[in-house]
Design an enzyme around this catalytic site. Structure first.
Site, short mmCIF file in Angstrom:
data_model
loop_
_atom_site.label_atom_id
_atom_site.label_comp_id
_atom_site.label_asym_id
_atom_site.label_seq_id
_atom_site.Cartn_x
_atom_site.Cartn_y
_atom_site.Cartn_z
N GLU A 226 0.88 -1.05 0.16
CA GLU A 226 0.05 -0.12 0.15
C GLU A 226 0.85 0.95 0.08
OE1 GLU A 226 -3.11 -0.30 -0.06
OE2 GLU A 226 -3.69 -2.27 1.04
N CYS A 261 -2.24 9.12 2.72
CA CYS A 261 -1.76 8.68 1.25
C CYS A 261 -2.58 9.33 0.20
CB CYS A 261 -1.80 7.01 1.47
SG CYS A 261 -3.15 6.38 1.99
#
Ligand code: NAP
Length: 455
Positions: A226, A261
């Site tokens: 990720e 993110c």
């Protein structure tokens, strides 16, 4: 390890990092513990996870204070994270049994065909510091539900929170030899790559993720990444309320100091509404309270990592050299702590780093566009593929644009959002594999196909 408070730069505590030897001992214990953990039913494992969730909520004020002290996250946002992350536990309790149970596909005549889902074994979770609850839960709770034992390595900037996960998981009934936290910096991370884990689950930067994937490739075990993003938002000319669009866009860009993110990292605005949008956006950003993260009214605290101050200053200087205008912020705060003023750059274009390189901080570049086609081509001009957002009053128009995005997630009239109901996955340099949803539950198990025939 010296754990520092980013709001002051002072050392909070010094801790002894794990070594190759302690890591090996913990790994061997996890190997043993996994056998009895996987023999429990999914329901029994979920009971421990549910209890862990209840303990965390019970102690959330104390835990939020720890998170704020070590990462600089404003206290209200620490509380929001701890409360919000609980939705992963609700999701697991609702769906884990369904997605982990055996499936019989054929049962006719003397033949049966079925799939059983077996744990991977001992997995490692190398994690990030920006949302340790969210990104940690996405991996270690889902892995535990699937019957794996877990070695958890928090980022060196979220070690104290990582130790709290360990404490409360053990208190909730997860045996010590089923969950272990190891602490250390990137060198310890490197040692983890040499151990024989049955799966590597990483959250962090593209550079480290790529290094991990390359290093462990020869083991032929699952690797899930990720990673970062450069997530675009396009504000079309038909938004019903320009001021509200600006407020929402600014929150997407600056929540958690932009250290998310899926933060909005670049904004494209239709030329007809550009000036009005910029005025509203700058007004909103200038109203943010910057300061001590323990103050409940603070929206922008210090950055977590000191070295990011120089990185952001370089992005701002690069943009100004290439023709951007500074509308707010632009520099660090001349006080103790790692503060950087929320920064708005306009008249930006893709020659500037601020439009192409992940900022991961309170800096946003805004660019004017003449058409939907121009917006699409700029939004797609990135090696990343995490999320993309469109603000528009026309759903069909937005969906036509979002279909063209090569990203794992798209948003219409929202942004910077994660839900356990749908997969969380990055494309291209933003990652490999999915967490959350049924995909995230199944990510930590492997199928065994049974072909069964009575004589
Ligand atoms: P990072 O610097 O890549 O670090 C991530 C983890 O990797 C840390 O635990 C780090 O340890 C460890 N590490 C460092 N070098 C290693 C090595 N050689 N081998 C093994 N592990 C190693 O990333 P970060 O600064 O923590 O996180 C920020 C990045 O994460 C941003 O790019 C952000 O977009 C991304 N992110 C993505 C998601 C997502 O869901 N897609 C979520 C959150 C964050 P130390 O910290 O101790 O050095």
């Amino acid at each position: 390890m010296k754990i520092k408070n980013p709001a002051t730069g002072d050392i909070i505590i010094e801790l002894k990092a794990d070594t190759a030897e302690t890591l090996k001992n913990k790994f061997n214990a996890l190997k043993e513990g996994q056998k009895s953990w996987s023999a429990l039913s999914v329901g029994e494992r979920l009971e421990c996870i549910e209890k862990f969730g209840a303990l965390v909520q019970q102690h959330k004020n104390e835990l939020a204070a720890i998170l704020t002290e070590e990462t600089g996250k404003p206290i209200q946002q620490s509380l929001n994270e701890i409360t919000g992350a609980h939705n992963r536990i609700d999701h697991l309790c609702k769906y884990a049994e369904r997605w982990l149970s055996e499936e019989v596909l054929v049962d006719s005549g003397n033949t049966r065909e079925k799939i059983a889902y077996e744990p991977l074994g001992v997995i490692v979770n190398i994690s990030a510091w920006n949302f340790p609850y969210n990104v940690g839960y996405n991996v270690f709770l889902y892995a535990l539900a699937g019957g794996n034992s877990v070695m958890y390595k928090p980022s060196e900037y979220a070690v104290l929170t990582g130790k709290q996960f360990e404490k409360y998981l053990h208190r909730a009934g997860v045996p010590e030899n089923v969950f272990q936290c190891v602490i250390g910096d990137g060198r310890l991370g490197q040692l983890l790559l040499e151990e024989d884990f049955d799966g590597y689950f990483f959250t962090g930067s593209y550079a480290t993720g790529k290094h991990i994937a390359e290093t462990v490739a020869h083991k032929l075990v699952p690797v899930q990444l990720e990673l970062g993003g450069k997530d675009p938002l396009y504000v079309t000319d038909d938004v019903p309320d320009i001021k509200q669009a600006a407020i929402n866009a600014a929150e997407g860009a600056f929540y958690n100091n932009g250290q998310s993110c899926c933060a909005v990292e670049r904004i494209y605005v239709a030329e007809r509404i550009y000036d009005e949008f910029i005025d509203a956006f700058v007004e909103e950003v200038n109203a943010y309270k910057v300061g001590n993260p323990v103050d409940p009214d603070t929206f922008i605290g210090p950055l977590t990592r000191e070295q990011q101050l120089g990185f952001l200053s370089d992005q701002v200087a690069d943009a100004l050299n290439k023709g951007a205008f500074l509308k707010a912020g632009g520099q660090s705060v001349e006080e103790k702590g790692y503060y950087f003023r929320p920064t708005v750059l306009v008249n930006c274009d893709h020659r500037m780093k601020v439009m192409t390189e992940e900022s991961f901080g309170p800096v946003i570049g805004i660019q004017k566009v003449a058409s939907d086609d121009e917006a699409v081509s700029l939004m797609k001009d990135t090696p990343y593929g995490l999320t993309a957002a469109v603000f528009s009053s026309d759903e069909q128009r937005a969906l036509n644009l979002l279909r063209k995005m090569d990203t794992g997630t798209v948003y219409w009239n929202c942004c910077d959002r994660v839900s356990p109901n749908v997969p969380w996955s990055g494309r291209k340099n933003s990652g490999l594999g999915s967490t959350l949803s049924f995909k995230g539950i199944r990510a930590f198990v492997q199928p065994k196909s049974y072909h069964l025939r009575n004589w």
